[in-house]
Design an enzyme around this catalytic site. Structure first.
Site, mmCIF file in Angstrom:
data_model
loop_
_atom_site.group_PDB
_atom_site.id
_atom_site.type_symbol
_atom_site.label_atom_id
_atom_site.label_comp_id
_atom_site.label_asym_id
_atom_site.label_seq_id
_atom_site.Cartn_x
_atom_site.Cartn_y
_atom_site.Cartn_z
ATOM 1 N N TYR A 142 86.852 82.981 41.755
ATOM 2 C CA TYR A 142 86.510 83.988 42.768
ATOM 3 C C TYR A 142 85.972 83.343 44.050
ATOM 4 C CZ TYR A 142 86.866 87.527 39.048
ATOM 5 O OH TYR A 142 87.307 88.339 38.028
ATOM 6 N N LYS A 191 89.655 78.307 28.379
ATOM 7 C CA LYS A 191 91.104 78.149 28.158
ATOM 8 C C LYS A 191 91.382 76.645 28.215
ATOM 9 C CE LYS A 191 95.157 80.128 27.672
ATOM 10 N NZ LYS A 191 95.550 80.761 26.410
ATOM 11 N N ASP A 223 91.829 84.100 25.100
ATOM 12 C CA ASP A 223 92.749 85.097 24.535
ATOM 13 C C ASP A 223 92.320 85.468 23.114
ATOM 14 O OD1 ASP A 223 93.330 82.426 24.162
ATOM 15 O OD2 ASP A 223 95.503 82.627 24.308
ATOM 16 N N ASP A 247 83.824 88.256 33.698
ATOM 17 C CA ASP A 247 84.044 89.552 34.335
ATOM 18 C C ASP A 247 84.872 90.446 33.403
ATOM 19 O OD1 ASP A 247 84.245 91.526 36.212
ATOM 20 O OD2 ASP A 247 85.551 90.434 37.580
ATOM 21 N N ASP A 251 83.539 93.678 30.525
ATOM 22 C CA ASP A 251 84.030 95.064 30.599
ATOM 23 C C ASP A 251 84.583 95.499 29.241
ATOM 24 O OD1 ASP A 251 83.416 95.354 33.291
ATOM 25 O OD2 ASP A 251 85.306 96.379 33.730
#
Ligand code: NAD
Length: 356
Positions: A142, A191, A223, A247, A251
């Site tokens: 980001y 990852k 994942d 992030d 959620d």
């Protein structure tokens, strides 16, 4: 104690939910003999409309001068067409960076009264959901360079994901320190089979884990982690992860506990001044209807009292009042269930303040 709180109501449901948190803070001030002074700060869409900038420097300065910051949410369809640097969310990113808030703690805890609101099967929920996502907040993809160029007659876009060792080290330490106060388990989510940044995360965390022999440390690809969160969330205690993975996973985690409207968060740097906000957005679909769940914001205010002001008893009193309101069957629309009492945003705020 006298404390100044910079208050960012923001956009959409932001003003509605922040008003309820202030109602609760005022009751705490009255009951425990504190003085809270609120300094209004414009950020997000409202700041774009008023000042042409999602976070004017004078507004950031107000936050830097306060003892802590309470935020509702920013953004909405009205400002979605603006170019990147002028969008409401840019104000939030600049605030986090300007205040040096690199660690974002997002608890995912199932309130027993809301067990039936969880989309998971009862057999999974029964095992308990109580973990914390420790998300790095001011680096990673980001904050890397974003650009779109024309190449061979088509547009090509790149977003750079960058992490320096010291950025991983400081968030890693927070994860291990937090785990020591909980069930002593840290899972690094990354990852590392594809990304160099993830391999660097693992190398740094391996160094830190040597200092915390009591903490059980594990690693999981993002994942798989997103799948495991649905399959058996009880296996997690502290998840430490980068900005984007954190992030997304937080959620997902919020839905496991029934509704996104209940989850608070804290963002802290090196000092005690922090920024506290619910993890959801400005919910434009229900803005202005007095329908939003204010509990995520009220619990964010409780986190502020605990982590920035050292007011542990006051924070516990707010949590107990929320618990009582839920026990008494009050529910906002997002968590309504059969036999419960419907409450608007302001009615829920009143009910919690009255139970303090
Ligand atoms: P959202 O979290 O605003 O809403 C997702 C869904 O959850 C909607 O159906 C909404 O009604 C519901 N919801 C959210 N909070 C609720 C609450 N307190 N009570 C009841 N229901 C609630 O996410 P979105 O729709 O993806 O984003 C809307 C806007 O918010 C966008 O402009 C986005 O950029 C912005 N946003 C801001 C923040 C922030 O300020 N920190 C975070 C996320 C998104």
């Amino acid at each position: 104690m006298n404390k100044t709180i910079a208050v960012i109501r923001g956009d959409g449901i932001g003003p509605e939910i922040v008003n309820e948190a202030i109602k609760v803070l005022d009751k705490i001030a009255e009951k425990y003999g504190h003085t809270f002074t609120y300094d209004d700060v414009d950020m997000g869409g409202i700041a774009i409309d008023k000042w042409g900038d999602p976070l004017p420097q004078a507004m950031l300065d107000k936050c830097l001068a306060a003892d802590s910051v309470l935020l509702g949410a920013v953004g909405g369809p009205k400002w979605e067409g603006l170019p990147g640097p002028q969008r409401p969310e840019k104000g939030l990113l600049r605030l986090r960076a300007g205040m040096g808030l690199y660690s974002n703690l997002r608890p995912a805890k199932l309130w027993p009264q809301l067990a039936q609101a969880s989309p998971l099967k009862p057999s999974i929920v029964e095992k308990g959901i109580d973990f914390l996502v420790v998300r790095e907040l001011i680096s990673g993809i980001y904050f890397g360079e974003h650009k779109t160029v024309e190449e061979n007659g088509e547009k090509v876009a790149t977003d750079v994901m960058l992490y320096a060792e010291h950025e991983i080290e400081r968030i890693g330490r927070i994860a291990f320190e937090t785990a020591m106060k909980r069930r002593k388990k840290v899972t690094c989510v990354d990852k590392a089979n594809v990304l160099d940044t993830s391999r660097l995360w693992r190398a740094v965390l391996h160094r830190i884990k040597e200092e915390y022999p009591e903490v059980e440390y594990g690693e999981m690809f993002v994942d798989n982690a997103s799948m495991q969160l649905v399959k058996d969330p009880s296996q997690f205690d502290v998840i430490v992860t980068g900005n984007m993975f954190g992030d997304i996973l937080s959620d997902e985690a919020s839905m496991l506990t029934g509704t996104i409207g209940m989850i608070p968060s804290s963002s802290l740097g090196d000092g005690t001044r922090g920024m506290y906000e619910p993890i959801h957005g400005s919910a434009p679909d229900i803005a202005g209807q007095n329908k939003a769940n204010p509990i995520g914001t009220i619990l964010s205010a409780a986190m502020m009292l605990k982590y920035s002001f050292g007011m542990d008893a006051e924070a516990a009193a707010i949590e107990a009042a929320v618990n009582k309101a839920l026990n008494d069957g009050l529910r906002t629309a997002d968590m309504m269930a059969e036999g419960c009492i419907p409450a608007s945003c302001s009615e829920m705020g009143d009910a919690i303040a009255a139970r303090l």
